[in-house]
Design an enzyme around this catalytic site. Structure first.
Site, mmCIF file in Angstrom:
data_model
loop_
_atom_site.group_PDB
_atom_site.id
_atom_site.type_symbol
_atom_site.label_atom_id
_atom_site.label_comp_id
_atom_site.label_asym_id
_atom_site.label_seq_id
_atom_site.Cartn_x
_atom_site.Cartn_y
_atom_site.Cartn_z
ATOM 1 N N LYS A 104 0.850 -1.199 0.000
ATOM 2 C CA LYS A 104 0.000 0.000 0.000
ATOM 3 C C LYS A 104 0.877 1.237 0.000
ATOM 4 O O LYS A 104 1.693 1.438 0.897
ATOM 5 C CB LYS A 104 -0.928 0.023 1.212
ATOM 6 C CG LYS A 104 -2.048 1.045 1.007
ATOM 7 C CD LYS A 104 -2.844 1.287 2.238
ATOM 8 C CE LYS A 104 -2.512 2.663 2.765
ATOM 9 N NZ LYS A 104 -3.246 3.003 3.969
ATOM 10 N N GLY A 165 -7.423 9.320 10.763
ATOM 11 C CA GLY A 165 -7.568 9.419 12.215
ATOM 12 C C GLY A 165 -8.631 10.398 12.688
ATOM 13 O O GLY A 165 -8.821 10.569 13.885
ATOM 14 N N ALA A 191 -9.321 5.448 5.343
ATOM 15 C CA ALA A 191 -9.139 6.565 6.280
ATOM 16 C C ALA A 191 -10.411 7.372 6.510
ATOM 17 O O ALA A 191 -11.192 7.610 5.585
ATOM 18 C CB ALA A 191 -8.019 7.515 5.833
ATOM 19 N N GLY A 192 -10.581 7.766 7.758
ATOM 20 C CA GLY A 192 -11.649 8.677 8.128
ATOM 21 C C GLY A 192 -12.905 8.032 8.681
ATOM 22 O O GLY A 192 -13.796 8.730 9.162
ATOM 23 N N ASN A 213 -8.346 1.990 10.664
ATOM 24 C CA ASN A 213 -7.492 1.703 11.811
ATOM 25 C C ASN A 213 -8.050 2.354 13.087
ATOM 26 O O ASN A 213 -8.436 1.678 14.037
ATOM 27 C CB ASN A 213 -6.068 2.196 11.538
ATOM 28 C CG ASN A 213 -5.143 1.881 12.680
ATOM 29 O OD1 ASN A 213 -4.917 0.713 12.970
ATOM 30 N ND2 ASN A 213 -4.643 2.883 13.363
ATOM 31 N N THR A 214 -8.090 3.684 13.086
ATOM 32 C CA THR A 214 -8.391 4.406 14.322
ATOM 33 C C THR A 214 -9.761 4.060 14.905
ATOM 34 O O THR A 214 -9.901 3.956 16.130
ATOM 35 C CB THR A 214 -8.301 5.926 14.069
ATOM 36 O OG1 THR A 214 -7.082 6.192 13.376
ATOM 37 C CG2 THR A 214 -8.309 6.698 15.355
HETATM 38 C C1 LIG Z 1 -3.730 6.175 4.698
HETATM 39 C C2 LIG Z 1 -3.642 5.699 6.060
HETATM 40 O O1 LIG Z 1 -2.663 5.868 6.731
HETATM 41 C C3 LIG Z 1 -4.799 4.952 6.543
HETATM 42 O O2 LIG Z 1 -4.771 3.658 6.022
HETATM 43 C C4 LIG Z 1 -4.881 4.820 8.022
HETATM 44 O O3 LIG Z 1 -4.021 3.820 8.430
HETATM 45 C C5 LIG Z 1 -6.264 4.466 8.407
HETATM 46 O O4 LIG Z 1 -6.976 5.609 8.590
HETATM 47 P P1 LIG Z 1 -7.942 5.708 9.842
HETATM 48 O O5 LIG Z 1 -7.073 5.572 11.046
HETATM 49 O O6 LIG Z 1 -8.594 7.046 9.728
HETATM 50 O O7 LIG Z 1 -8.904 4.578 9.722
#
Ligand SMILES: CC(=O)[C@@H](O)[C@H](O)COP(=O)(O)O
Length: 261
Positions: A104, A165, A191-192, A213-214
């Protein structure tokens, strides 16, 4: 058999995934918690930030002691890279360290908003593809750049839903839909996402998957949230395949209003 039951699996660069959820390895309290969240999420692919995660020093805790690289697809990423060269160097190391060629790519710009630097991202994608990498690419929700990234050979287009995040959810559904319509490779919102309904919205738009992730790692109960995300992605996908009813301006009674006794 219903359409949802006959849904095709997600295929990225020849790898078949039954789960359309991809999760990360950052921000967890421990690798153990990360592993439990992964299990609860049902995800088969997990992103690994090479700069952050110890993959080789056996005297320190190692991700691979908790998450089996034979069981899950590790997706090395270029988190923390701000130039194309930096990203390419990082992924060359990943290939040397673990043989990973499905990667990625993310090339960031300003630390305040962490938006991708799209000119650098495109340049790095071209370099990596020339070197034989399969590149899943984090990008802005700009359909023009998304098309260029597909043209140069990226195997998945991964527009942000909102800043990394932030947990703000899908900020620009119009552009995400445009990207989906024009793409012939998988489109995965990356993300987001902040909560389960955000993941469902992404899938209802027609995305092929969601990476987060977050939202899981910073939930009060990450394991429970991972399970919620698994169901949210499935619900969104089934809802997309089922096709929503048209929105109407006026009420439409559920039972007939004529012939009443
Ligand atoms: C582009 C990036 O770094 C994302 O993959 C991040 O790891 C996940 O984003 P979130 O933490 O907002 O879900």
């Amino acid at each position: 058999m219903t359409q949802a039951m006959t849904d095709k699996p997600l295929v990225v660069a020849g790898r078949t995934l039954t789960s359309r959820l991809i999760i990360g390895t950052g921000k967890y309290a421990s690798y153990e918690q990360n592993a439990r969240a992964l299990e609860a999420s049902g995800a088969e692919m997990i992103t690994v930030a090479l700069r952050r995660v110890n993959l080789s020093d056996p005297s320190e805790p190692r991700l691979v002691d908790f998450i089996d690289p034979e069981k899950y697809i590790f997706l090395p990423n270029t988190a923390g890279c701000f130039t194309g060269e930096d990203a390419v160097r990082t992924l060359r190391l990943a290939r040397e360290a673990g043989g990973w060629s499905l990667v990625k790519l993310e090339v960031l710009s300003d630390p305040k908003h962490l938006y991708p630097d799209m000119a650098e991202t495109l340049r790095a994608a071209e370099m990596l593809i020339r070197e034989g990498f399969d590149v899943m690419v984090y990008c802005s929700d700009d359909p023009v750049y998304a098309r260029r990234l597909e043209e140069v050979g990226c195997c998945a287009i991964m527009p942000l839903g909102a800043p990394i995040g932030s947990g703000l959810g899908i900020q620009n559904p119009v552009n995400i839909r445009l990207i989906i319509e024009q793409s012939s490779v998988p489109v995965i919102v990356d993300a987001g996402v902040g909560t389960a309904s955000d993941a469902t919205v992404a899938m209802e738009l027609g995305c092929d998957g969601v990476l987060m992730n977050t939202a899981i790692a910073e939930a009060k109960d990450p394991i429970l949230m991972a399970s919620a995300m698994k169901h949210a992605v499935i619900a969104g996908r089934q809802s997309y395949l089922a096709g929503r009813m048209p929105k109407k301006r006026y009420a439409d009674a559920s039972s007939p209003l004529f012939g009443l006794i």
